[in-house]
Design a protein around this motif. Structure first.
Motif, PDB file in Angstrom:
ATOM      1  N   VAL A 212       0.842  -1.202   0.000  1.00 57.06           N
ATOM      2  CA  VAL A 212       0.000   0.000   0.000  1.00 57.06           C
ATOM      3  C   VAL A 212       0.874   1.247   0.000  1.00 57.06           C
ATOM      4  O   VAL A 212       2.051   1.207   0.375  1.00 57.06           O
ATOM      5  CB  VAL A 212      -0.941   0.030   1.228  1.00 57.06           C
ATOM      6  CG1 VAL A 212      -1.862  -1.181   1.238  1.00 57.06           C
ATOM      7  CG2 VAL A 212      -0.149   0.122   2.530  1.00 57.06           C
ATOM      8  N   GLU A 213       0.253   2.353  -0.423  1.00 57.50           N
ATOM      9  CA  GLU A 213       0.881   3.666  -0.328  1.00 57.50           C
ATOM     10  C   GLU A 213       0.045   4.513   0.626  1.00 57.50           C
ATOM     11  O   GLU A 213      -1.172   4.608   0.475  1.00 57.50           O
ATOM     12  CB  GLU A 213       0.961   4.335  -1.699  1.00 57.50           C
ATOM     13  CG  GLU A 213       1.708   5.668  -1.678  1.00 57.50           C
ATOM     14  CD  GLU A 213       1.841   6.265  -3.059  1.00 57.50           C
ATOM     15  OE1 GLU A 213       2.971   6.361  -3.567  1.00 57.50           O
ATOM     16  OE2 GLU A 213       0.787   6.642  -3.634  1.00 57.50           O
ATOM     17  N   GLU A 218       4.452   7.241   1.302  1.00 60.40           N
ATOM     18  CA  GLU A 218       5.261   6.127   1.776  1.00 60.40           C
ATOM     19  C   GLU A 218       4.662   4.793   1.346  1.00 60.40           C
ATOM     20  O   GLU A 218       3.449   4.588   1.443  1.00 60.40           O
ATOM     21  CB  GLU A 218       5.376   6.147   3.305  1.00 60.40           C
ATOM     22  CG  GLU A 218       6.186   7.321   3.855  1.00 60.40           C
ATOM     23  CD  GLU A 218       7.689   7.146   3.652  1.00 60.40           C
ATOM     24  OE1 GLU A 218       8.122   6.050   3.222  1.00 60.40           O
ATOM     25  OE2 GLU A 218       8.431   8.112   3.909  1.00 60.40           O
ATOM     26  N   ILE A 219       5.526   3.909   0.882  1.00 58.30           N
ATOM     27  CA  ILE A 219       5.131   2.558   0.497  1.00 58.30           C
ATOM     28  C   ILE A 219       5.373   1.623   1.677  1.00 58.30           C
ATOM     29  O   ILE A 219       6.423   1.677   2.330  1.00 58.30           O
ATOM     30  CB  ILE A 219       5.929   2.057  -0.718  1.00 58.30           C
ATOM     31  CG1 ILE A 219       5.716   3.004  -1.918  1.00 58.30           C
ATOM     32  CG2 ILE A 219       5.548   0.625  -1.069  1.00 58.30           C
ATOM     33  CD1 ILE A 219       4.311   2.995  -2.461  1.00 58.30           C
ATOM     34  N   ALA A 220       4.396   0.760   1.974  1.00 60.78           N
ATOM     35  CA  ALA A 220       4.546  -0.253   3.013  1.00 60.78           C
ATOM     36  C   ALA A 220       4.117  -1.593   2.445  1.00 60.78           C
ATOM     37  O   ALA A 220       3.106  -1.691   1.745  1.00 60.78           O
ATOM     38  CB  ALA A 220       3.725   0.101   4.245  1.00 60.78           C
ATOM     39  N   ARG A 221       4.897  -2.616   2.788  1.00 59.72           N
ATOM     40  CA  ARG A 221       4.655  -3.955   2.258  1.00 59.72           C
ATOM     41  C   ARG A 221       4.337  -4.924   3.389  1.00 59.72           C
ATOM     42  O   ARG A 221       4.263  -4.533   4.551  1.00 59.72           O
ATOM     43  CB  ARG A 221       5.870  -4.428   1.467  1.00 59.72           C
ATOM     44  CG  ARG A 221       6.148  -3.558   0.231  1.00 59.72           C
ATOM     45  CD  ARG A 221       7.406  -3.968  -0.506  1.00 59.72           C
ATOM     46  NE  ARG A 221       7.536  -3.243  -1.770  1.00 59.72           N
ATOM     47  CZ  ARG A 221       8.048  -2.028  -1.889  1.00 59.72           C
ATOM     48  NH1 ARG A 221       8.487  -1.389  -0.807  1.00 59.72           N
ATOM     49  NH2 ARG A 221       8.118  -1.436  -3.073  1.00 59.72           N
ATOM     50  N   GLU A 222       4.156  -6.171   3.016  1.00 65.26           N
ATOM     51  CA  GLU A 222       3.799  -7.219   3.973  1.00 65.26           C
ATOM     52  C   GLU A 222       4.740  -7.214   5.176  1.00 65.26           C
ATOM     53  O   GLU A 222       5.958  -7.091   5.031  1.00 65.26           O
ATOM     54  CB  GLU A 222       3.857  -8.580   3.289  1.00 65.26           C
ATOM     55  CG  GLU A 222       3.505  -9.743   4.183  1.00 65.26           C
ATOM     56  CD  GLU A 222       3.503 -11.052   3.430  1.00 65.26           C
ATOM     57  OE1 GLU A 222       3.961 -12.062   4.000  1.00 65.26           O
ATOM     58  OE2 GLU A 222       3.054 -11.066   2.264  1.00 65.26           O
ATOM     59  N   ALA A 243      -5.078  -6.022  -0.389  1.00 69.61           N
ATOM     60  CA  ALA A 243      -4.310  -5.797   0.833  1.00 69.61           C
ATOM     61  C   ALA A 243      -5.160  -6.089   2.061  1.00 69.61           C
ATOM     62  O   ALA A 243      -6.369  -5.827   2.076  1.00 69.61           O
ATOM     63  CB  ALA A 243      -3.799  -4.356   0.882  1.00 69.61           C
ATOM     64  N   LYS A 244      -4.495  -6.637   3.063  1.00 67.42           N
ATOM     65  CA  LYS A 244      -5.125  -6.888   4.366  1.00 67.42           C
ATOM     66  C   LYS A 244      -4.354  -6.085   5.405  1.00 67.42           C
ATOM     67  O   LYS A 244      -3.148  -6.243   5.560  1.00 67.42           O
ATOM     68  CB  LYS A 244      -5.088  -8.382   4.704  1.00 67.42           C
ATOM     69  CG  LYS A 244      -5.671  -8.714   6.069  1.00 67.42           C
ATOM     70  CD  LYS A 244      -5.837 -10.224   6.243  1.00 67.42           C
ATOM     71  CE  LYS A 244      -4.522 -10.954   6.218  1.00 67.42           C
ATOM     72  NZ  LYS A 244      -4.675 -12.420   6.381  1.00 67.42           N
TER      73      LYS A 244
END
Length: 293
Positions: A212-213, A218-222, A243-244
Motif C-alpha cells: 500500500v501507499e 510512503e510505500i509499506a509492504r507485507e 491488501a489486508k
C-alpha cells in the motif's frame, strides 16, 4: 495529512511456545508513547502446521495490568484462564481478555485444528490500562465474527470490520477502558480509501498482506508498520494489489509505562509487587475445577 513518523519492518520470527511463530510488529519498547494505548503486537504466521495429536501452544502463564486481544484469521485457538472463563475462537473471531489485577491463562491450537492441521494466522495485541484500572477485575470477551459489523467502503474500495471503536455509523462490540479503534481493513487492488481518525489519537497501520501507499508518500509492504503522528485527521491508503491491514488508533494514556515480561505497570515498584503477588498465588489457579466453573 498526518505526518508519517516511519515505516518499520518486523524483526525475525521467533516462537512463543510451540504453536505461535510470531513477528513483533510494534512495541512500546521500540516506539514508545507513539503507539499508546497499545503496548505490543505479535503477528503469528502465516504458517502451515501438520496434523498432530500433541497440544500446540503456550501453557499456564500470568498477566497483570493490561489486556490481550487475539484476532484469528486462519486456524483455531482455545483459551482458558484462572477465572474459569475461556472459549474457542476461529477465523474472524476475536478474544479480548482483561488481565487487570492479575490472571493466569493458557492458549493452544484447538484439538480439532491440531488433529487435521492446516494454515494458521493470527494477531495478538496488548492494550494498556490506565493506572486507575490496573486493579480491575479480570474479565473475558468473546467477539464472534457474526457479531462484528462490516462497513463497505465507497467506490467498492473494500471493507472495514469494526472490532473496537467506530467507523462510519458502525460501532464495534468490544468494551474498552479508553477510547480506541481497531479496524480489520481489506482493500481491493488499485483502490484508495480515506480513513478518518480523531485528532490527537495515535495511529498505526499494519500491513499483513499486500502493498500500500500511505498519504501518497510512503510505500509499506507485507509485515511492515506505518507509524503516524498524533496531529491531524485521517489518512489515505492506496492498495497496489489486494491488501489486508490492521489499523490501530487510540487516545494516548499519558502515564509512565514499566513493563517486565507479562506485567505492565506504572512504576518499577509496582512490577516488583506484581511479581510477589504472582508468586504468592494471588492470580488464582488453573485447576480442572476452576476451568469447569
Amino acid at each position: 495529512m498526518r505526518q508519517i513518523l516511519g515505516v518499520y519492518s518486523a524483526p525475525r520470527q521467533h516462537w512463543v511456545g510451540d504453536g505461535f511463530p510470531v513477528r513483533t510488529m510494534l512495541s512500546h519498547h521500540d516506539q514508545g508513547t507513539h503507539v499508546s494505548p497499545f503496548i505490543m503486537l505479535d503477528y503469528a504466521g502465516p504458517a502451515r502446521f501438520e496434523p498432530t495429536k500433541a497440544r500446540r501452544g503456550v501453557g499456564v502463564h500470568p498477566h497483570k495490568g493490561f489486556e490481550t486481544v487475539t484476532i484469528v484469521y486462519e486456524g483455531e485457538v482455545e483459551h482458558r484462564d484462572s477465572t474459569g472463563a475461556g472459549g474457542l475462537i476461529g477465523p474472524g473471531d476475536v478474544q479480548w481478555m482483561t488481565a487487570g489485577s492479575g490472571i493466569l491463562h493458557e492458549e493452544f491450537h484447538s484439538p480439532a485444528f491440531a488433529a487435521k492441521g492446516g494454515n494458521f494466522e493470527m494477531v495478538q495485541l496488548w492494550v494498556n490500562l490506565p493506572a486507575k484500572d490496573k486493579t480491575a477485575r479480570p474479565g473475558y470477551q468473546t467477539l464472534l465474527n457474526a457479531d462484528i459489523p462490516v462497513v463497505e467502503l465507497p467506490a467498492r474500495a473494500g471493507t472495514v470490520r469494526v472490532i473496537a471503536g467506530s467507523f462510519a455509523s458502525a460501532k464495534g462490540p468490544a468494551r474498552t477502558f479508553t477510547p480506541m479503534n481497531i479496524w480489520d481493513v481489506r482493500l481491493a487492488s488499485g483502490k484508495t480509501a480515506t480513513l478518518d481518525v480523531p485528532d490527537g489519537h495515535t495511529l498505526s497501520v499494519l500491513v499483513l498482506t499486500g502493498t500500500v501507499e500511505v498519504n501518497g508518500r510512503e510505500i509499506a509492504r507485507e509485515a511492515q508498520m506505518v507509524l503516524l503522528g498524533r496531529e491531524g485527521g485521517g489518512i489515505t491508503i492506496e492498495a497496489n494489489g489486494e491488501a489486508k491491514l490492521l489499523v490501530l488508533s487510540g487516545k494516548p494514556i499519558d502515564e509512565p509505562v514499566f513493563a517486565r515480561g507479562p506485567f505492565v505497570m506504572n512504576t518499577a515498584t509496582e512490577i516488583e509487587q506484581a511479581m510477589l503477588e504472582f508468586r504468592a498465588g494471588k492470580f488464582g489457579s488453573m485447576t480442572d475445577e476452576a476451568a469447569a466453573q
